[in-house]
Scaffold this active site. Sequence first.
Site, short mmCIF file in Angstrom:
data_model
loop_
_atom_site.label_atom_id
_atom_site.label_comp_id
_atom_site.label_asym_id
_atom_site.label_seq_id
_atom_site.Cartn_x
_atom_site.Cartn_y
_atom_site.Cartn_z
N LYS A 150 0.83 -1.22 0.00
CA LYS A 150 0.00 0.00 0.00
C LYS A 150 0.85 1.26 0.00
O LYS A 150 0.48 2.28 -0.59
CB LYS A 150 -0.99 -0.01 1.17
CG LYS A 150 -0.34 -0.02 2.55
CD LYS A 150 -1.41 -0.13 3.64
CE LYS A 150 -0.83 -0.50 4.99
NZ LYS A 150 0.21 0.42 5.47
N ARG A 159 -7.66 1.57 11.30
CA ARG A 159 -7.53 0.12 11.33
C ARG A 159 -8.50 -0.55 12.30
O ARG A 159 -8.54 -1.77 12.35
CB ARG A 159 -6.12 -0.25 11.77
CG ARG A 159 -5.13 -0.56 10.63
CD ARG A 159 -3.82 -0.86 11.28
NE ARG A 159 -2.83 -1.55 10.51
CZ ARG A 159 -1.85 -0.97 9.83
NH1 ARG A 159 -1.80 0.33 9.72
NH2 ARG A 159 -0.92 -1.69 9.24
N ARG A 166 11.29 -8.29 2.02
CA ARG A 166 11.43 -6.84 2.06
C ARG A 166 12.50 -6.42 3.05
O ARG A 166 12.57 -6.91 4.17
CB ARG A 166 10.07 -6.27 2.49
CG ARG A 166 9.97 -4.79 2.42
CD ARG A 166 8.53 -4.39 2.45
NE ARG A 166 8.03 -4.23 3.82
CZ ARG A 166 6.91 -3.58 4.11
NH1 ARG A 166 6.16 -3.08 3.14
NH2 ARG A 166 6.52 -3.47 5.35
N ARG A 174 12.76 -5.69 8.54
CA ARG A 174 12.14 -4.95 9.64
C ARG A 174 11.71 -5.95 10.70
O ARG A 174 11.22 -7.03 10.36
CB ARG A 174 10.88 -4.26 9.09
CG ARG A 174 10.84 -2.78 9.31
CD ARG A 174 9.73 -2.18 8.48
NE ARG A 174 8.40 -2.58 8.95
CZ ARG A 174 7.28 -2.25 8.32
NH1 ARG A 174 7.32 -1.53 7.23
NH2 ARG A 174 6.12 -2.63 8.80
N ARG A 214 0.13 -10.21 12.66
CA ARG A 214 -0.46 -8.96 12.22
C ARG A 214 -1.69 -9.23 11.35
O ARG A 214 -2.69 -8.51 11.42
CB ARG A 214 0.60 -8.18 11.42
CG ARG A 214 0.42 -6.70 11.45
CD ARG A 214 1.71 -5.97 11.18
NE ARG A 214 2.27 -6.28 9.87
CZ ARG A 214 3.49 -5.91 9.49
NH1 ARG A 214 4.27 -5.24 10.31
NH2 ARG A 214 3.92 -6.20 8.30
P1 AMP Z 1 2.12 -0.38 8.55
O1 AMP Z 1 3.42 0.14 8.02
O2 AMP Z 1 0.95 0.44 8.11
O3 AMP Z 1 1.94 -1.84 8.26
O4 AMP Z 1 2.19 -0.24 10.14
C1 AMP Z 1 3.20 -0.90 10.89
C2 AMP Z 1 2.77 -1.08 12.34
O5 AMP Z 1 2.46 0.18 12.94
C3 AMP Z 1 1.50 -1.91 12.54
O6 AMP Z 1 1.77 -3.29 12.54
C4 AMP Z 1 1.03 -1.41 13.90
O7 AMP Z 1 1.82 -1.95 14.94
C5 AMP Z 1 1.35 0.07 13.83
N1 AMP Z 1 0.22 0.84 13.26
C6 AMP Z 1 0.22 1.55 12.08
N2 AMP Z 1 -0.97 2.11 11.86
C7 AMP Z 1 -1.76 1.78 12.92
C8 AMP Z 1 -3.12 2.05 13.26
N3 AMP Z 1 -3.93 2.76 12.46
N4 AMP Z 1 -3.58 1.52 14.43
C9 AMP Z 1 -2.79 0.79 15.24
N5 AMP Z 1 -1.53 0.48 14.96
C10 AMP Z 1 -0.99 0.98 13.82
#
Ligand code: AMP
Length: 199
Positions: free
Chosen positions: A2, A77, A116, A146, A157
């Site tokens: 995304k 989310r 990645r 990461r 996740r």
């Molecule tokens: P992402 O890069 O969007 O996959 O986000 C990486 C991590 O950040 C997620 O696995 C969550 O731990 C945290 N995170 C990002 N956005 C949110 C959100 N809207 N609500 C809760 N945790 C978030």
Amino acid sequence: SKGTQADWIVKSHGLKHVSTGDILRKAVRDGSELGGKVEGILNAGELVSDAVMMDLIYEVISNISAEQGWLLDGFPRTEAQSKGLMKLLDEIDETVDFVIDIFVDNDEIVRRLSGRLTCEGCGYVGVAKNNLNNTCSKCSGSMRVRKDDKPETVLNRQEIFRAMTRPAKDVLANEYYVHRIDGHGTPAEVAQRIKSVLS
Ligand code: AMP
């Protein structure tokens, strides 16, 4: 992913890219108060609490001018975040023009994220096979998997994702039309599908 799609969308529409994942990871790298609070949660692939996320979104969105506009990547989310976002938009008299839901199956997600690498220095994201020496092509920092891209973390996740995001989407779908985009195939193919709904 995304993030890749969000990058070209914000460039071609002059929007501000608001990636909550990027903001949280940067907070961890910077060792800020927020970073200290969320580090363990990110590494475990769990969700940061709605209260923390709403504070963050309020602050970020109120600092972007209405004329510029924004793209939210990775937010909302949960159901509470969706409702909180509606309330915020109501307060500042803003609305959402497009909601895009990119879907891929579980196997595809694990396959993609396991290959990645992310730069520890600047956050640049690359694919493992193109970075055999593990050096960032942008800042020469070191490229690592990461912590939250390890397969078991990715699967964790995903589980959380399925349980939490469906109601988040339902709330949005009550208010806005949600464009469902098939996320399989190359980034260019996915981009083409998104282009056809944005135009
Ligand atoms: P992402 O890069 O969007 O996959 O986000 C990486 C991590 O950040 C997620 O696995 C969550 O731990 C945290 N995170 C990002 N956005 C949110 C959100 N809207 N609500 C809760 N945790 C978030």
